[in-house]
Structure formats: C-alpha cells, structure tokens
Design a protein around this motif. Structure first.
Motif, PDB file in Angstrom:
ATOM      1  N   MET A  37      -3.526  -1.605  -8.940  1.00  0.00           N
ATOM      2  CA  MET A  37      -3.631  -2.380  -7.695  1.00  0.00           C
ATOM      3  C   MET A  37      -4.869  -3.263  -7.732  1.00  0.00           C
ATOM      4  SD  MET A  37      -2.799  -1.303  -3.921  1.00  0.00           S
ATOM      5  CE  MET A  37      -2.832  -2.413  -2.547  1.00  0.00           C
ATOM      6  N   PHE A  66      -7.123  -5.674  -5.176  1.00  0.00           N
ATOM      7  CA  PHE A  66      -7.329  -5.791  -3.733  1.00  0.00           C
ATOM      8  C   PHE A  66      -7.826  -7.184  -3.352  1.00  0.00           C
ATOM      9  CE2 PHE A  66      -7.742  -1.390  -4.890  1.00  0.00           C
ATOM     10  CZ  PHE A  66      -7.114  -0.704  -3.871  1.00  0.00           C
ATOM     11  N   ARG A  94      -9.756  -4.049 -14.787  1.00  0.00           N
ATOM     12  CA  ARG A  94      -9.859  -2.621 -14.462  1.00  0.00           C
ATOM     13  C   ARG A  94      -8.477  -2.017 -14.250  1.00  0.00           C
ATOM     14  NH1 ARG A  94     -13.052  -0.918  -9.076  1.00  0.00           N
ATOM     15  NH2 ARG A  94     -11.350  -2.102  -8.112  1.00  0.00           N
ATOM     16  N   ASN A 115     -13.112  -4.864  -4.405  1.00  0.00           N
ATOM     17  CA  ASN A 115     -13.476  -3.447  -4.400  1.00  0.00           C
ATOM     18  C   ASN A 115     -13.954  -2.953  -5.750  1.00  0.00           C
ATOM     19  OD1 ASN A 115     -12.546  -3.713  -1.859  1.00  0.00           O
ATOM     20  ND2 ASN A 115     -10.848  -2.283  -2.038  1.00  0.00           N
ATOM     21  N   LEU A 116     -14.745  -3.761  -6.446  1.00  0.00           N
ATOM     22  CA  LEU A 116     -15.347  -3.262  -7.682  1.00  0.00           C
ATOM     23  C   LEU A 116     -16.378  -2.208  -7.318  1.00  0.00           C
ATOM     24  CD1 LEU A 116     -15.920  -6.455  -9.859  1.00  0.00           C
ATOM     25  CD2 LEU A 116     -14.094  -4.767 -10.015  1.00  0.00           C
ATOM     26  N   ARG A 168       0.822  -1.209   0.000  1.00  0.00           N
ATOM     27  CA  ARG A 168       0.000   0.000   0.000  1.00  0.00           C
ATOM     28  C   ARG A 168       0.855   1.257   0.000  1.00  0.00           C
ATOM     29  NH1 ARG A 168      -5.262  -0.401   1.661  1.00  0.00           N
ATOM     30  NH2 ARG A 168      -5.105   1.398   3.014  1.00  0.00           N
TER      31      ARG A 168
END
Lengths: 258, 306
Positions: A99, A101, A167, A105-106, A53
């Motif tokens: 990144m 996750f 994405r 986290n869409l 992160r």
C-alpha cells in the motif's frame, strides 16, 4: 495458488462498510485480474479510499465478499463458516498486499534505505545484507540512487513517495494499492511519481489506484471504475468510462474534473 | 508611530537603530545588588564556612551522595519499566488490561510518595513473611531493607508518572506510521517496538529527564525510612555536631552538582532520539553557545520573542 490463476486476483461483491450511522460502502462490486491496472475515480466521500483500505484490512468490512488471491480478507473459511483472523494472521496477509499512502507515511526515524529494508528484514526474515542490496536496487529503480542515507525529512514529497513505492515493492506484493498517491504533492512533483507507476504498469504489476489524475487513468489503466455514494456506478475500459460515460452521475463528475 | 511606516525606510536608506533595552541594564544591576546583599547576609551570619568546606568531600557525605544516585537510577529504571508496561496496557484492546493499568496510575499518582515510602518500609507489620508458593519464603523485614523500600516506593510511584508520559508520547506518533507498518505486514508488538516507541521517544525523553531530576531530589524523602542517602547523612552528622545549616549547605551543593551533570546527560539523550529531524546536528557547545547568545541579545529575526 492453483485456484488464483483462473479467478481474479481481487474480487469484491456487495461490500458494505459503516462508520457509525454512515454507510460508506453500500455494496461495492469489482474484480481485478492479475497484471491489471484498475483506477478508482469519483468525488470525495464516494468511498474510494475506504474500499482500498478494506482490501488490506486496515478497515474491516461489515458485509459482502472480499477476496484477494482467492482468500477472504480478514477471515478464514472453515466448515462453511467464516472465522475472524487473529491480528498476527492478518499481518501475514497484509505482507502480500502493498500500500502506498497519500501522505507517504515513511518511517521518520529511518533513512530511505532503512525504510525499504524494514519489511523484508522484520517481516520476511531476510538477511540484512541481502535486503540492503535489494533495497538499493529498488531505490535506483525509482530514480533515487544516492539518496539511500537521507531521512524522509531531507527528501521532497515526490522523492518520499517514490521511497514509499520502493518500500511497498520490497515486499514483493501480489497487488499494490495506491491511495491518492499524488494528491499531497506540489504540481511539479506529480510527474515523477506517475512515471514510476507507469513503469510498474508496464512490468505487469497488479495495481489498484485511487486517483484524481484523469490523464494517468486514461493512459495507464486497463479498467476505470467510477464510484459515487458508496457504489461502483460504472466501470470498464478507460476510453469508455472517461470518453463516453453512460450514467448521468459519471458525466457530471467528469465535466467538473476534465 | 508614523516613523515606523515602511515608506520612510525604503527610499532614503536611513541608519537602522536597534531597540535599546536600557531597562535590562537597570534590572541587571538591581539583581546583582540583591544577590550581593544575600551573599553578604550569609557570610556575615553565623554560618561556619570552614565546616562547610571540611564536610564537602568527607567520605560519609560522598557515600550518601552515591546512595542518592544509586537509589534514583534504580528507581528510575523500575519506573521506566513499569511505565512503558502500563502505558501499553492502557492502550490495549483488552478492557481488563486497560482497567488494571488505569487502577495502577490512579492509585500511585493519587497518594503522596512519602506515604508510599512509609507503607513499603512498614510492610512487615501486616505481612511478616513474603514468599512465592513452591519456591520459598523469607521474613519481610529482611527482604524490605531501607534500600529496597526506597526503590519500590520511588520506582512504583515514578512508574505511574512515566506511564502517562509514555502514553502521551505514543499518542503523538502519527497514525499513518502505524498504518504503514501494518501495510508491510508487521505485527502489533513489533510495530510498537520498531516504529512507534522510537518515535515516541522524542516526545518522551524531555519530560522523562525532568522526572529523573525530580526523582533525584524526591529521593531525599527516603531519609525518613532511614535509607542512608545524602540528606540522611547530613542529618546524622548535624544531630551530633549541631552544625545544621552547614551540613544542609553541603547537601544542597551536591544535589546541585548531580542535577547539573544529569541535565547534560539529558541533552545527549534528546539529541540521540532526534535522529531523522533535519537541523538537529548541533553539538552541545554549539547549543550552549546559541542559548547564551539568544539570552544575551534576543534576535528578533531568530523568531524567539523575549
């Protein structure tokens, strides 16, 4: 760009990070060359995810040197001093660091295709038609042709994670960070995500992967770095680190997970 | 007690007898009787129902109704504008901005809206002219008409409540959504506009709808500052013809109609913001039907306990 060719794509030296009194990173040093796959392994709480992160400035570091593509992460060097970047400049930096996750986290209010198009359209200013075309290609590439109009809630975990990879790829990042990408998946769905990542590795995508999948690390990684208590304790070729660990801590960890 | 044990059910396949709710029938009959008594009381009372009927659609009342709706909508829009603005300010990294937003909510939520209406309406007493330096000024009494005072009073007050609702809505959006947006290089304001707020809407719209219905009714207080809304018109008429109860019933009727209409509108808004949630595609009729059915005969398998 010229200096990047020679130096490593990602370079960390003595990176420190504190959360209150807890020192999570105590001097992490690591370098990853372009086209390389680096797997970060280690017990939970060892600082792997925090380090990842820091690499795209979701966390700010408290000390040390952290560079991506030869630029300081979160700072600009001027007159021998490091000036903290404004949030908008950090944003343009993040556009080049993808990144993925643990929990995907869409964007829940957007379809799979809209998720993939969001970055290119909103951040890179690409025309919608072009972004949609590229988005369809990417979704097909991760094996999701025909799922363009599905919302995340209508997709399985493995499918969601593959959309998340598409994405990230849509931004054409210099490096792709994976934060335990298969840890939240049902066991039978892990394979489909790892397959996509394996294909990316074959295409020479630079990737840093925090993972507990030792088989994947052994097979795909160019480098495996074992972290413990906020330090990279051991790193090297997967065969060496996983097959013949030099430190007692790494040996103890591997005996539990292998 | 022992009859409910599972073994007795599995083997012999006895007939399943659903729980009968005899109490509900008794309860329903009693409720009907009470209702009937109240209706009888009112029909038998001195209420002149013909007057109620004749004033129901009279132009003065309808224009009052129009004013009620108008002031409520404009005040709500102002409230939403201010509410979103101050909610964002409340979440700002800048401590000065945060404090200003906190003060706003504290001030306007901490005083009665009736008092705020009176203060706006009487602003001219302490501030005879209002002007922007370099552009011009005008007498406060001309600028702050009853309508403007009502919009300011109701809207600014509403904004304080909307700010809290929006703040809660933003907090309800998973942190990972913001991080994912940051990771693809989006800037903070764009993340708010494209990612966070649209998803916060799902949580924000239901209480906002309730607030609007509340505002429709609270707007009756604007009659105190002589804004010619529905209640004000009813009062003006009964001051003349003394048919107090009749005109209040007319006003009540129209409030109920407007509130019902906007409740249906709220349903469509909620559906709009539920995109991305599976199983949210039921039509209004389907939902009404399902609601009626579930209230008629609560199905234990449906998971809703009565």
């Amino acid at each position: 760009m010229a200096e990047n060719v020679s130096g490593p794509l990602v370079f960390a030296d003595g990176v420190h990070k504190r959360f209150g009194h807890v020192e999570v990173l105590r001097g992490v040093s690591l370098s990853v060359a372009a086209g390389e796959v680096c797997c970060l392994i280690g017990p939970s709480g060892s600082g792997k995810s925090t380090f990842l992160r820091c690499l795209n400035r979701l966390e700010a570091i408290d000390g040390g040197i952290l560079e991506v593509e030869g630029e300081f992460v979160g700072y600009r060097k001027r007159d021998g001093k490091l000036y903290q970047l404004r949030e908008r400049d950090v944003a343009s930096f993040r556009a080049r660091v993808g990144m993925v996750f643990q929990h995907f986290n869409l964007f829940g209010h957007m379809s799979a295709l809209e998720n993939v198009m969001e970055g290119p359209v909103q951040v890179l200013g690409r025309p919608k038609s072009e972004a949609a075309e590229r988005g369809r290609e990417l979704l097909a590439q991760v094996g999701l042709a025909g799922k363009e109009r599905n919302y995340p809630s209508q997709l399985s975990g493995g499918q969601q994670q593959r959309v998340a990879i598409a994405r990230a790829l849509a931004m054409e990042p210099a490096v792709l960070l994976f934060d335990e990408p298969t840890s939240a998946l049902d066991p039978e769905l892990v394979g489909e995500v790892l397959d996509v990542m394996r294909t990316l590795a074959e295409q020479r995508m630079t990737m840093i992967v925090v993972t507990h999948e030792m088989g994947f690390a052994r097979e795909v990684a160019d480098t495996v770095a074992f972290m413990d208590a906020g330090l990279v304790v051991e790193s090297g070729a997967p065969g060496e680190v996983l097959g013949n660990p030099k430190t007692e801590r790494c040996r103890a960890f591997l005996s539990k997970v292998l | 007690m022992s009859q409910a044990s599972p073994e007795t059910v599995t083997r012999a396949e006895p007939e399943l007898v659903p729980l009968r709710h005899y109490g509900r029938w008794v309860y329903g009959v009693v409720a009907l009787l009470v209702l009937g008594y109240i209706v009888w009381l009112f029909t038998d009372s001195a209420i002149d129902w013909r007057t109620v009927g004749s004033f129901l659609t009279v132009g003065v009342m309808l224009s009052g109704l129009g004013n009620t709706v108008l002031v409520s909508i404009v005040a709500m829009l102002l409230g939403i504008l201010l509410g979103v603005l101050f909610a964002l300010m409340r979440l700002s990294a800048n401590p000065v901005t945060r404090t200003i937003a906190w003060l706003y909510v504290w001030l306007f939520r901490g005083t009665p809206v009736y008092l705020q209406l009176l203060m706006w309406f009487n602003l001219a007493i302490v501030l005879p002219t209002i002007g922007i330096p370099g552009i011009g000024s005008m007498p406060t009494i001309e600028l702050i008409t009853p309508f403007v005072a009502a919009v300011l009073g109701l809207g600014i007050n509403e904004g304080a409540y909307v700010a809290e609702i929006v703040r809660g809505g933003i907090a309800s959006v998973d942190r990972g959504q913001r991080e994912a947006a940051m990771a693809i290089g989006m800037r903070p304001m764009r993340i708010m506009r494209r990612i966070v707020l649209p998803q916060a809407m799902r949580v924000v719209v239901p209480p906002l709808g309730n607030d609007f219905v509340n505002l429709l009714k609270t707007s009756a207080m604007a009659s105190a500052i002589s804004y010619t809304e529905l209640l004000n018109r009813a009062q003006q008429i009964y001051f003349v013809n003394s048919k107090v109860m009749e005109l209040l019933i007319v006003a009540a009727f129209w409030y109920l109609v407007v509130v019902s209409v906007f409740s249906i509108g709220q349903y469509f808004l909620e559906r709009r913001f539920n995109r991305g949630d599976t199983g949210s595609r039921a039509t209004l009729l389907e939902t009404l039907w399902a609601t009626m059915r579930s209230s008629r005969r609560r199905n234990p398998i449906g998971g809703r306990n009565g």
